[in-house]
Design a protein around this motif. Structure first.
Motif, short mmCIF file in Angstrom:
data_model
loop_
_atom_site.label_atom_id
_atom_site.label_comp_id
_atom_site.label_asym_id
_atom_site.label_seq_id
_atom_site.Cartn_x
_atom_site.Cartn_y
_atom_site.Cartn_z
N SER A 1 0.88 -1.17 0.00
CA SER A 1 0.00 0.00 0.00
C SER A 1 0.91 1.21 0.00
O SER A 1 1.88 1.26 0.76
CB SER A 1 -0.90 0.02 1.25
N ILE A 2 0.62 2.18 -0.87
CA ILE A 2 1.51 3.32 -1.01
C ILE A 2 0.73 4.62 -0.88
O ILE A 2 -0.49 4.65 -1.05
CB ILE A 2 2.24 3.29 -2.37
N GLN A 3 1.46 5.69 -0.60
CA GLN A 3 0.83 6.99 -0.49
C GLN A 3 1.79 8.05 -1.00
O GLN A 3 2.99 7.81 -1.17
CB GLN A 3 0.43 7.29 0.95
N GLU A 4 1.25 9.23 -1.24
CA GLU A 4 2.05 10.34 -1.75
C GLU A 4 3.02 10.85 -0.68
O GLU A 4 2.70 10.87 0.50
CB GLU A 4 1.12 11.47 -2.19
N GLY B 1 8.43 10.30 -5.12
CA GLY B 1 8.46 8.87 -4.84
C GLY B 1 7.13 8.37 -4.33
O GLY B 1 6.13 9.10 -4.31
N ALA B 2 7.10 7.12 -3.89
CA ALA B 2 5.90 6.50 -3.34
C ALA B 2 6.25 5.90 -1.98
O ALA B 2 7.12 5.03 -1.88
CB ALA B 2 5.36 5.41 -4.27
N LEU B 3 5.59 6.40 -0.93
CA LEU B 3 5.86 5.94 0.44
C LEU B 3 5.09 4.66 0.73
O LEU B 3 3.87 4.60 0.57
CB LEU B 3 5.45 7.04 1.43
N VAL B 4 5.80 3.64 1.16
CA VAL B 4 5.18 2.35 1.49
C VAL B 4 4.58 2.44 2.89
O VAL B 4 5.30 2.56 3.88
CB VAL B 4 6.21 1.20 1.43
N SER B 5 3.25 2.38 2.96
CA SER B 5 2.57 2.47 4.25
C SER B 5 2.23 1.10 4.82
O SER B 5 1.96 0.96 6.01
CB SER B 5 1.28 3.29 4.13
N GLU B 6 2.25 0.08 3.96
CA GLU B 6 1.96 -1.28 4.43
C GLU B 6 2.48 -2.28 3.41
O GLU B 6 2.45 -2.05 2.21
CB GLU B 6 0.45 -1.47 4.63
N VAL B 7 2.98 -3.41 3.90
CA VAL B 7 3.45 -4.50 3.04
C VAL B 7 2.55 -5.70 3.28
O VAL B 7 2.40 -6.15 4.42
CB VAL B 7 4.92 -4.85 3.33
N VAL B 8 1.95 -6.21 2.22
CA VAL B 8 1.01 -7.33 2.34
C VAL B 8 1.77 -8.63 2.59
O VAL B 8 2.79 -8.91 1.94
CB VAL B 8 0.15 -7.47 1.06
N ALA B 9 1.26 -9.42 3.52
CA ALA B 9 1.89 -10.70 3.86
C ALA B 9 1.94 -11.63 2.66
O ALA B 9 1.03 -11.64 1.82
CB ALA B 9 1.12 -11.36 5.01
N SER C 1 3.60 -11.56 -0.03
CA SER C 1 3.60 -10.87 -1.31
C SER C 1 5.02 -10.81 -1.88
O SER C 1 6.00 -11.08 -1.18
CB SER C 1 3.07 -9.45 -1.13
N PRO C 2 5.15 -10.44 -3.16
CA PRO C 2 6.48 -10.27 -3.75
C PRO C 2 7.32 -9.24 -2.99
O PRO C 2 8.54 -9.37 -2.89
CB PRO C 2 6.17 -9.78 -5.17
N ALA C 3 6.66 -8.21 -2.45
CA ALA C 3 7.38 -7.18 -1.71
C ALA C 3 8.04 -7.76 -0.46
O ALA C 3 9.17 -7.41 -0.12
CB ALA C 3 6.42 -6.05 -1.32
N VAL C 4 7.33 -8.65 0.24
CA VAL C 4 7.88 -9.29 1.43
C VAL C 4 9.09 -10.13 1.05
O VAL C 4 10.14 -10.08 1.70
CB VAL C 4 6.82 -10.16 2.13
N ALA C 5 8.95 -10.91 -0.03
CA ALA C 5 10.05 -11.78 -0.47
C ALA C 5 11.29 -10.97 -0.85
O ALA C 5 12.42 -11.43 -0.67
CB ALA C 5 9.59 -12.62 -1.66
N ALA C 6 11.07 -9.75 -1.35
CA ALA C 6 12.19 -8.91 -1.77
C ALA C 6 12.79 -8.11 -0.61
O ALA C 6 13.84 -7.50 -0.76
CB ALA C 6 11.74 -7.95 -2.87
N GLY C 7 12.11 -8.08 0.52
CA GLY C 7 12.62 -7.36 1.67
C GLY C 7 12.17 -5.92 1.77
O GLY C 7 12.73 -5.13 2.56
N ILE C 8 11.16 -5.52 1.00
CA ILE C 8 10.63 -4.16 1.09
C ILE C 8 9.92 -3.99 2.44
O ILE C 8 9.20 -4.88 2.89
CB ILE C 8 9.67 -3.86 -0.07
N GLN C 9 10.11 -2.84 3.08
CA GLN C 9 9.59 -2.61 4.42
C GLN C 9 8.69 -1.38 4.49
O GLN C 9 8.78 -0.48 3.64
CB GLN C 9 10.75 -2.42 5.41
N THR C 10 7.83 -1.36 5.48
CA THR C 10 7.01 -0.18 5.75
C THR C 10 7.93 1.01 6.06
O THR C 10 8.87 0.88 6.84
CB THR C 10 6.08 -0.42 6.94
#
Length: 244
Positions: free
Chosen positions: A41-44, A60-68, A70-79
């Motif tokens: 989930s992203i926000q301005e 840019g796009a601020l990550v407000s939540e990472v879905v369990a 998901s590809p983002a979790v596997a890649a290590g993207i964080q809130t």
């Protein structure tokens, strides 16, 4: 183009050719439109949020939540990460990222560049097909709402739902409700009253505001000459703001 008056001069609708080609190819190959999914989930990045994250510009796009799971979790993207580039292209805002991810072929691995605690980080993400049960929910969560009606007290105020992650970033206690202001139009009555991005609206005219639907309903009831009394939470401190 249909209009109530029958006139259509000066009205036009345009869709980027690369987007229509992507949709056409997807329909021909699989009989349906397949959209790529990252799982965030992203926000301005508003000027206020840029300051809090130590950025020099609101981009840019601020990550407000990472879905369990998901590809983002596997890649290590964080809130709290701010995505600045996707697949070699600069990300200026959330819309840029959403469109880029949706048009990425399922199964393709792409490089994602981001800022984490003021440091540049690069990760590789394998895009998957967007789950059907998440598509609608994601649209609702990311939707921003503006105050209804022109020349009313809340005209020019843009808000988003307050997620637990955003509340934590703003220094608010757990379980906080309300809507967070993501934008205030320059020269508007709200700006003159001192409202600013990052403020959380809790009440409008003594009626609780729990989400964007409550905000839209309350702002829609305001007349052009009616004042608005807001109860807001600013960095953990509650205060009333009157808007003429």
């Amino acid at each position: 183009i249909f209009s109530s008056s029958g006139g259509y001069m000066g009205i036009g609708i345009a869709v980027p050719s690369n987007m229509t080609r992507s949709v056409m190819d997807s329909l021909i190959k699989g009989g349906k439109v397949v959209r790529g999914w990252l799982g965030v989930s992203i926000q301005e990045v508003t000027p206020e949020l840029a300051k809090q994250f130590g950025l020099k510009e609101s981009r840019g796009a601020l990550v407000s939540e990472v879905v369990a799971d998901s590809p983002a979790v596997a890649a290590g993207i964080q809130t709290g990460d701010i995505i600045t580039a996707f697949n070699g292209k600069q990300v200026d805002n959330p819309s840029t990222l959403r469109n880029a991810v949706a048009q990425t072929a399922v199964g393709k691995s792409v490089k994602v560049e981001l800022l984490r605690e003021k440091k540049s980080v690069a990760v590789e993400v394998k895009i998957v097909e967007q789950p059907k049960d998440i598509a609608k929910a994601g649209e609702d969560e990311e939707e921003s709402v503006q105050g209804d009606g022109k020349n009313t007290a809340l005209a020019g105020v843009e808000v988003r739902n307050l997620t637990p992650d955003v509340a934590r970033q703003l220094g608010l206690p757990g379980g906080a409700n309300g809507v967070v202001i993501s934008g205030v139009a320059p020269g508007s009555a709200a700006e003159e009253a001192g409202l600013q991005p990052g403020d959380v609206i809790l009440e409008i005219n003594r009626h609780p505001v729990r989400n964007t639907a409550d905000f839209k309903r309350a702002s829609g009831k305001l007349t052009k000459k009616e004042n608005a009394l807001l109860l807001i939470n600013r960095q953990g401190r509650k205060l009333f703001v009157a808007i003429k």
